[in-house]
Design a protein around this motif. Sequence first.
Motif, short mmCIF file in Angstrom:
data_model
loop_
_atom_site.label_atom_id
_atom_site.label_comp_id
_atom_site.label_asym_id
_atom_site.label_seq_id
_atom_site.Cartn_x
_atom_site.Cartn_y
_atom_site.Cartn_z
N LEU A 292 -6.93 -1.62 -13.05
CA LEU A 292 -5.70 -1.72 -12.26
C LEU A 292 -4.67 -2.66 -12.89
CD1 LEU A 292 -7.68 -0.45 -10.14
CD2 LEU A 292 -6.32 -1.60 -8.40
N ILE A 293 -5.12 -3.50 -13.83
CA ILE A 293 -4.24 -4.51 -14.43
C ILE A 293 -3.93 -4.14 -15.88
CG2 ILE A 293 -4.02 -6.94 -15.06
CD1 ILE A 293 -5.94 -7.65 -12.88
N ASP A 294 -2.72 -4.45 -16.31
CA ASP A 294 -2.41 -4.42 -17.74
C ASP A 294 -3.11 -5.63 -18.34
OD1 ASP A 294 -1.31 -4.73 -20.28
OD2 ASP A 294 0.70 -4.15 -19.67
N GLU A 295 -4.35 -5.43 -18.77
CA GLU A 295 -5.20 -6.56 -19.17
C GLU A 295 -4.65 -7.33 -20.37
OE1 GLU A 295 -9.71 -6.77 -18.46
OE2 GLU A 295 -9.51 -6.16 -20.56
N PRO A 296 -4.19 -6.65 -21.44
CA PRO A 296 -3.63 -7.41 -22.57
C PRO A 296 -2.46 -8.29 -22.16
CG PRO A 296 -4.09 -5.17 -23.25
CD PRO A 296 -4.28 -5.20 -21.77
N ALA A 297 -1.58 -7.76 -21.30
CA ALA A 297 -0.44 -8.56 -20.83
C ALA A 297 -0.93 -9.76 -20.02
CB ALA A 297 0.51 -7.70 -20.00
N MET A 298 -1.93 -9.54 -19.18
CA MET A 298 -2.47 -10.63 -18.37
C MET A 298 -3.05 -11.74 -19.25
SD MET A 298 -5.70 -10.55 -15.72
CE MET A 298 -6.84 -10.23 -17.08
N VAL A 299 -3.84 -11.36 -20.24
CA VAL A 299 -4.45 -12.36 -21.13
C VAL A 299 -3.38 -13.16 -21.85
CG1 VAL A 299 -5.94 -12.70 -23.14
CG2 VAL A 299 -6.56 -11.00 -21.41
N ALA B 213 -6.95 7.36 -11.51
CA ALA B 213 -5.68 7.65 -12.19
C ALA B 213 -4.47 7.17 -11.40
CB ALA B 213 -5.57 9.15 -12.45
N GLY B 214 -4.56 7.21 -10.08
CA GLY B 214 -3.42 6.83 -9.26
C GLY B 214 -3.09 5.36 -9.28
N THR B 215 -4.04 4.52 -9.69
CA THR B 215 -3.80 3.07 -9.68
C THR B 215 -3.95 2.43 -11.05
OG1 THR B 215 -6.12 2.72 -9.05
CG2 THR B 215 -4.49 2.79 -7.26
N ASP B 216 -4.25 3.20 -12.08
CA ASP B 216 -4.38 2.62 -13.42
C ASP B 216 -3.11 1.88 -13.83
OD1 ASP B 216 -6.93 3.54 -13.75
OD2 ASP B 216 -6.45 5.10 -15.22
N GLY C 193 0.84 -1.19 0.00
CA GLY C 193 0.00 0.00 0.00
C GLY C 193 0.87 1.23 0.00
N ARG C 194 0.22 2.38 0.08
CA ARG C 194 0.96 3.64 0.04
C ARG C 194 1.87 3.81 1.25
NH1 ARG C 194 -4.08 7.53 -1.01
NH2 ARG C 194 -4.96 5.96 0.38
N LYS C 195 1.47 3.21 2.37
CA LYS C 195 2.30 3.30 3.57
C LYS C 195 2.04 2.10 4.47
CE LYS C 195 -1.11 6.28 5.87
NZ LYS C 195 -1.33 7.59 6.51
#
Length: 309
Positions: free
Chosen positions: A231-238, A203-206, A170-172
């Motif tokens: 939150l996920i790089d969906e193409p990379a995940m697939v 935007a902070g977690t995209d 997390g952030r902290k």
Amino acid sequence: MPIEILQTGKLLASCEAALAERYTVHKLHEAADKDALIASVAPNIRGVAGGSMQADLMDKLPKLEIIANFGVGYDSIDTAAAKARNIRVTNTPNVLNDAVAELTIGLMIALARRIPQGDQFVRQGKWPGAQFGLFTELTGKTVGILGLGRIGKEIAVRAQAMKMRVVYYGRKRQVREPFIYYSDLTEMARDSDWLVIIAPGGAGTDGIVSRQVLEALGPRGMLVNVARGTLIDEPAMVEMLASGALGGAALDVFEKEPQVPAGLLGLDNVVLSPHQGSATNQTRDAMGALVVANLDAHFAGEPLISAVV
């Protein structure tokens, strides 16, 4: 005269009934001509029930005072624009914690033991003519939680009941929590058997779960997303699920839902769910009641119950 509010999306029947008892409700989502509806009611609208509120719509509602969001996530609302216009924003936290945490553990067990696939194996008459196979279990595994907020903590408690080791990113660091903290998400993924995503969207977690993070999780790693698909790089995940570079995924959310990437549909190492995290009768009733309670509190001049802005 009753206060007039704009409802931006379909809500649970109990919530809509409670709103109708208290307010004059204009249902934007049911309007054949949304622009015409807004033009006709805009001067009188003081509240919004639901989400999907951007600056341009706020500007059309000069008397808007409050946006009561239905859901804990409020990334569909431009909160900066709301704050600049002195518009209050609320959400519905806490009441859905248990439902989402339960679904998360359910998805994890379903993926580990291939429960949906086993159901199909039996229904298709393949058993007892063939053996279904051996898979894995949660006991003794390390689960890394991305986002140890209210829901994340409930997931952690349930994961411990499954005899899992819990770590988090997390952030902290949260000094009152007993779990090991990682300041680097890639490092946590490398040290985890499971990665559970339950952080807010926006935007902070995209794209925070990047290809690098997925590679660190690796060919034996399992991914669970009950937050936002963005939150996920969906193409990379697939791609990695198809090639075996990522062990498996249980997904309740998708980047462009309700569209689901076609590449996921034929994979045996994937469990798919139609954004059902809070979808129980008791939880949705409680969420709707909190929407109404925040509106009531605002118009009575009382403190908001769950203010975001």
